[in-house]
Structures are given as structure tokens and as C-alpha cells.
Design a protein around this motif. Structure first.
Motif, PDB file in Angstrom:
ATOM      1  N   UNK A  86       0.823  -1.209   0.000  1.00  0.00           N
ATOM      2  CA  UNK A  86       0.000   0.000   0.000  1.00  0.00           C
ATOM      3  C   UNK A  86       0.851   1.250   0.000  1.00  0.00           C
ATOM      4  N   UNK A  87       0.253   2.355  -0.416  1.00  0.00           N
ATOM      5  CA  UNK A  87       1.001   3.597  -0.472  1.00  0.00           C
ATOM      6  C   UNK A  87       0.135   4.787  -0.073  1.00  0.00           C
ATOM      7  N   UNK A  88       0.793   5.828   0.374  1.00  0.00           N
ATOM      8  CA  UNK A  88       0.193   7.152   0.474  1.00  0.00           C
ATOM      9  C   UNK A  88       0.739   7.889  -0.748  1.00  0.00           C
ATOM     10  N   UNK A  89      -0.069   8.029  -1.808  1.00  0.00           N
ATOM     11  CA  UNK A  89       0.461   8.457  -3.108  1.00  0.00           C
ATOM     12  C   UNK A  89       1.015   9.870  -3.087  1.00  0.00           C
ATOM     13  N   UNK A  90       1.770  10.258  -4.120  1.00  0.00           N
ATOM     14  CA  UNK A  90       2.376  11.589  -4.153  1.00  0.00           C
ATOM     15  C   UNK A  90       1.364  12.698  -3.879  1.00  0.00           C
ATOM     16  N   UNK A  91       1.719  13.545  -2.912  1.00  0.00           N
ATOM     17  CA  UNK A  91       0.836  14.624  -2.484  1.00  0.00           C
ATOM     18  C   UNK A  91       1.677  15.733  -1.863  1.00  0.00           C
ATOM     19  N   UNK A  92       1.045  16.848  -1.570  1.00  0.00           N
ATOM     20  CA  UNK A  92       1.721  17.952  -0.874  1.00  0.00           C
ATOM     21  C   UNK A  92       0.848  18.437   0.276  1.00  0.00           C
ATOM     22  N   UNK A  93       1.495  19.088   1.229  1.00  0.00           N
ATOM     23  CA  UNK A  93       0.793  19.814   2.295  1.00  0.00           C
ATOM     24  C   UNK A  93       1.140  21.296   2.118  1.00  0.00           C
ATOM     25  N   UNK A  94       0.215  22.099   1.608  1.00  0.00           N
ATOM     26  CA  UNK A  94       0.546  23.487   1.291  1.00  0.00           C
ATOM     27  C   UNK A  94       0.875  24.349   2.505  1.00  0.00           C
ATOM     28  N   UNK A  95       0.458  23.922   3.704  1.00  0.00           N
ATOM     29  CA  UNK A  95       0.664  24.767   4.888  1.00  0.00           C
ATOM     30  C   UNK A  95       1.512  24.100   5.961  1.00  0.00           C
ATOM     31  N   UNK A  96       2.196  22.994   5.655  1.00  0.00           N
ATOM     32  CA  UNK A  96       2.884  22.304   6.754  1.00  0.00           C
ATOM     33  C   UNK A  96       4.084  21.501   6.282  1.00  0.00           C
TER      34      UNK A  96
END
Length: 209
Positions: A86-96
Motif C-alpha cells: 500500500x502507499x500514500x500516493x504523491x501529495x503535498x501539504x501546502x501549509x505544513x
């Protein structure tokens, strides 16, 4: 600020407590604050269901929407469960910025730098085992993947915002409503429009439950 804004104003404050907002959240009248504003029976010690996720992960986020006392404090927390492969797919956190600790199992993790002067985007990646820690800088695309075929992985992440936000790249690019023009995406990704149409027809789900 020594105390969260949720507690900092007195009865004589000139600020309109019913309308003052921080990061979009109304500051509670300090006279109405109680211990429950700082408590949540989140049961983060218990495994989450990853079987309903096409990407094989489940993110349990504790932010200001679940815990009002976090308002103005600049922190939040998440438990992340990963099925085998399983994966947590490519993403961003704009404020953290995020700091992640593996509690059980193994993870392959990484982030990609922003555009460099030489037009490159460098990948910083590591394989993490139980007890290892990795940092994902604010706003940069990052991911986590459980490379093990037969064992789940659990991680705990701390984030430097009470409302960090999450932009999952594939969801945002191919699953927007209404969709981005396939002419735009075909040229951006240098593929045929039919490929873009196929990608936009997929069901892009949110694993941040």
C-alpha cells in the motif's frame, strides 16, 4: 503567543469573538472553553481499515476540525496505515512540514525538490524501518510506500499546521471537477489526448478519511 487564541482573550477584549477567524476557523468564546476542546478519544492505537482504499492506505488526521483547541497552535497529527504494497500516493501539504515516524513495518519514502536552476527536480528517498524518522518539507511533493508483500505498516506523522491541507497530485490533475482540458494536460505530459481521457475517466479517491 503563550496561550492559544482560543483562551487568550478576556471579557474586556474588543475583538468580536463571534466573527474573529484564524485560518478559517472561528475562535471560541473563552468563557465557553472547556477540557473537551482539547481532547479527542481518537483511538489512534487501533488499526484502520485499508481494504476500501484503491491505494492501500488510510490516513487518520487529527487537526483543528476534530480538535478545536488546536486553533492557532500550528500543529496536527496523523496516523497512517498501509496495507502490504500500500502507499500514500504523491501529495503535498501546502501549509505544513511533516515529520514521520515508522511505528511498525517498513516504508520507502521520499520527496522531490522544487524546480532548480538547472531545471532538475531531485528525489530524496530512504527506506525506513521501525523507529526511523523522515522529514518532508512544506509544500514539496512526497510519498510513502510499503514495499513488503505480507505485512502492514503503521506510521505517525506530526505536521506544523493546525490545518495542513493535502493535495493528492493524481486526484487534483486528473480528477478535478470540472476536468482540466485534455489539450492542456496532453501537452503538459507530452502524451496523446486519449491517454489523458483514460486517466480522467478513472475514479480518483481520497485516502484521507
Amino acid at each position: 503567543m503563550p496561550l492559544p487564541l482560543i483562551l487568550a482573550r478576556s471579557k474586556t477584549s474588543v475583538l468580536p469573538t463571534k466573527t474573529l477567524q484564524v485560518n478559517g476557523f472561528v475562535c471560541k468564546d473563552p468563557m465557553a472553553v472547556n477540557a473537551d476542546d482539547f481532547f479527542k478519544a481518537a483511538k489512534l492505537d487501533q488499526p484502520r481499515d485499508t481494504t476500501k482504499s484503491k491505494v492501500g492506505s488510510n490516513v487518520t488526521l487529527i487537526n483543528v476540525m476534530q480538535l478545536p483547541g488546536l486553533n492557532t497552535l500550528g500543529i496536527s497529527l496523523a496516523r497512517i496505515d498501509y496495507a502490504p504494497l500500500g502507499q500514500n500516493p504523491p501529495h503535498t501539504h501546502p501549509r505544513a512540514t511533516e515529520i514521520l515516524t515508522v511505528l511498525e513495518g517498513t516504508l520507502y519514502v521520499g520527496f522531490v525538490t522544487s524546480n532548480q536552476a538547472d531545471r532538475s527536480n531531485k528525489l530524496f528517498a530512504k527506506v525506513l524501518n521501525k523507529g526511523d524518522v523522515f522529514v518532508f518539507p512544506q509544500g514539496l511533493i512526497h510519498f510513502q510506500f510499503n514495499p513488503v508483500h505480507d505485512k502492514p505498516t503503521v506510521a505517525l506523522a506530526a505536521l506544523s499546521s493546525q490545518n495542513p491541507g493535502a493535495i493528492t497530485i493524481a486526484n487534483a490533475v486528473f480528477g478535478s471537477k470540472p476536468p482540466i482540458s485534455d489539450d492542456v494536460l496532453a501537452k503538459a505530459f507530452q502524451v496523446q489526448k486519449g491517454t489523458i481521457d483514460w486517466l480522467q475517466a478513472q475514479f480518483w479517491e481520497n485516502n484521507h478519511y
